[in-house]
Design a protein around this motif. Sequence first.
Motif, PDB file in Angstrom:
ATOM      1  N   SER A 176       7.021   2.160   1.533  1.00  0.00           N
ATOM      2  CA  SER A 176       7.608   1.535   2.726  1.00  0.00           C
ATOM      3  C   SER A 176       7.281   0.046   2.783  1.00  0.00           C
ATOM      4  CB  SER A 176       7.092   2.212   3.996  1.00  0.00           C
ATOM      5  OG  SER A 176       7.517   3.535   4.039  1.00  0.00           O
ATOM      6  N   ASP A 177       6.047  -0.321   2.404  1.00  0.00           N
ATOM      7  CA  ASP A 177       5.672  -1.735   2.359  1.00  0.00           C
ATOM      8  C   ASP A 177       6.530  -2.499   1.358  1.00  0.00           C
ATOM      9  OD1 ASP A 177       3.654  -1.234   4.198  1.00  0.00           O
ATOM     10  OD2 ASP A 177       2.052  -1.199   2.682  1.00  0.00           O
TER      11      ASP A 177
ATOM     12  N   GLU B  72       0.678  11.851   0.965  1.00  0.00           N
ATOM     13  CA  GLU B  72       0.570  10.586   1.676  1.00  0.00           C
ATOM     14  C   GLU B  72       0.186   9.484   0.704  1.00  0.00           C
ATOM     15  OE1 GLU B  72       1.226   9.833   4.927  1.00  0.00           O
ATOM     16  OE2 GLU B  72       2.025  11.857   4.977  1.00  0.00           O
ATOM     17  N   ASP B  73       0.515   8.252   1.055  1.00  0.00           N
ATOM     18  CA  ASP B  73       0.233   7.108   0.197  1.00  0.00           C
ATOM     19  C   ASP B  73      -1.199   6.599   0.330  1.00  0.00           C
ATOM     20  OD1 ASP B  73       3.534   5.961   0.816  1.00  0.00           O
ATOM     21  OD2 ASP B  73       2.769   6.915  -0.993  1.00  0.00           O
ATOM     22  N   ASP B  74      -2.034   7.255   1.140  1.00  0.00           N
ATOM     23  CA  ASP B  74      -3.404   6.768   1.290  1.00  0.00           C
ATOM     24  C   ASP B  74      -4.247   7.049   0.056  1.00  0.00           C
ATOM     25  OD1 ASP B  74      -3.706   9.503   1.680  1.00  0.00           O
ATOM     26  OD2 ASP B  74      -4.139   9.304   3.822  1.00  0.00           O
TER      27      ASP B  74
ATOM     28  N   MET C  78       3.887   5.630  -6.666  1.00  0.00           N
ATOM     29  CA  MET C  78       4.671   5.542  -5.429  1.00  0.00           C
ATOM     30  C   MET C  78       6.139   5.834  -5.721  1.00  0.00           C
ATOM     31  SD  MET C  78       3.208   2.296  -3.243  1.00  0.00           S
ATOM     32  CE  MET C  78       3.686   1.089  -4.447  1.00  0.00           C
TER      33      MET C  78
ATOM     34  N   TYR D 271       0.974   1.880  -8.534  1.00  0.00           N
ATOM     35  CA  TYR D 271       2.276   1.497  -8.011  1.00  0.00           C
ATOM     36  C   TYR D 271       3.396   2.362  -8.577  1.00  0.00           C
ATOM     37  CZ  TYR D 271      -0.469  -2.284  -6.239  1.00  0.00           C
ATOM     38  OH  TYR D 271      -1.441  -2.993  -5.590  1.00  0.00           O
TER      39      TYR D 271
ATOM     40  N   GLU E 298       0.813  -1.214   0.000  1.00  0.00           N
ATOM     41  CA  GLU E 298       0.000   0.000   0.000  1.00  0.00           C
ATOM     42  C   GLU E 298       0.846   1.263   0.000  1.00  0.00           C
ATOM     43  OE1 GLU E 298      -2.896  -0.089   3.100  1.00  0.00           O
ATOM     44  OE2 GLU E 298      -3.661  -2.034   2.490  1.00  0.00           O
ATOM     45  N   SER E 299       2.149   1.100   0.190  1.00  0.00           N
ATOM     46  CA  SER E 299       3.051   2.252   0.211  1.00  0.00           C
ATOM     47  C   SER E 299       4.437   1.790  -0.208  1.00  0.00           C
ATOM     48  CB  SER E 299       3.111   2.858   1.619  1.00  0.00           C
ATOM     49  OG  SER E 299       3.783   1.972   2.502  1.00  0.00           O
TER      50      SER E 299
ATOM     51  N   GLU F   4       8.252   9.428  -4.836  1.00  0.00           N
ATOM     52  CA  GLU F   4       9.498   9.358  -4.060  1.00  0.00           C
ATOM     53  C   GLU F   4      10.636  10.054  -4.802  1.00  0.00           C
ATOM     54  OE1 GLU F   4      12.329   8.453  -1.144  1.00  0.00           O
ATOM     55  OE2 GLU F   4      10.151   8.313  -1.011  1.00  0.00           O
TER      56      GLU F   4
END
Length: 181
Positions: A28-29, A95-97, A84, A81, A25-26, A88
């Motif tokens: 970071s994931d 935010e990635d939401d 994301m 995707y 979902e982000s 970056e």
Amino acid sequence: MYFAALLARTEDGWEASDMELDDVESLSDLIDLARAAAVDDDTVVALIEQEDAWFGVVRVDGEEDPRYFVSNAALASRSSYGSMLTDELLGSDEEDDELDELDLDGTEDGEEDGITAFADADDDAEEAGAGAEPVPAGPLGDPRLLDDLGVSHRELMALDGDALSEIADSLGATEVLEAVR
């Protein structure tokens, strides 16, 4: 449609695993998945591709900062995707939401995001709206992230079509990548 895989370097070569993007979902994931796949904190290369339109490479070496490359930032920024990675690389603070609003086939429901990829920066700023960062219509990121693994920056920047297979071939990981395809 997306294809994503993790290639983890080991003493005996490369191990590949299919990356389940439903769990991502982000960014970071994605980094956490790559670090979890690492063998003895060695290199992990995450490969993401959307229907030969664009591909992305994320390289994780232990606890060092990840390195990123996207073949076509303008196309990637229009997909869930890919955005994301481009966010970056462009230093976006969003935010990635927003992933909840994105359709995972690579298109958005509803309105366009307003980001354009024209060569003229004045047109970009005017069409993208106040404060929006223009997205380049070409490669973005660190093209040298695979130089030491056998894929030169020139080769990486020239890839299109079935780029992930060509990267895997240069890494000596064709068989393990095809096993998870």
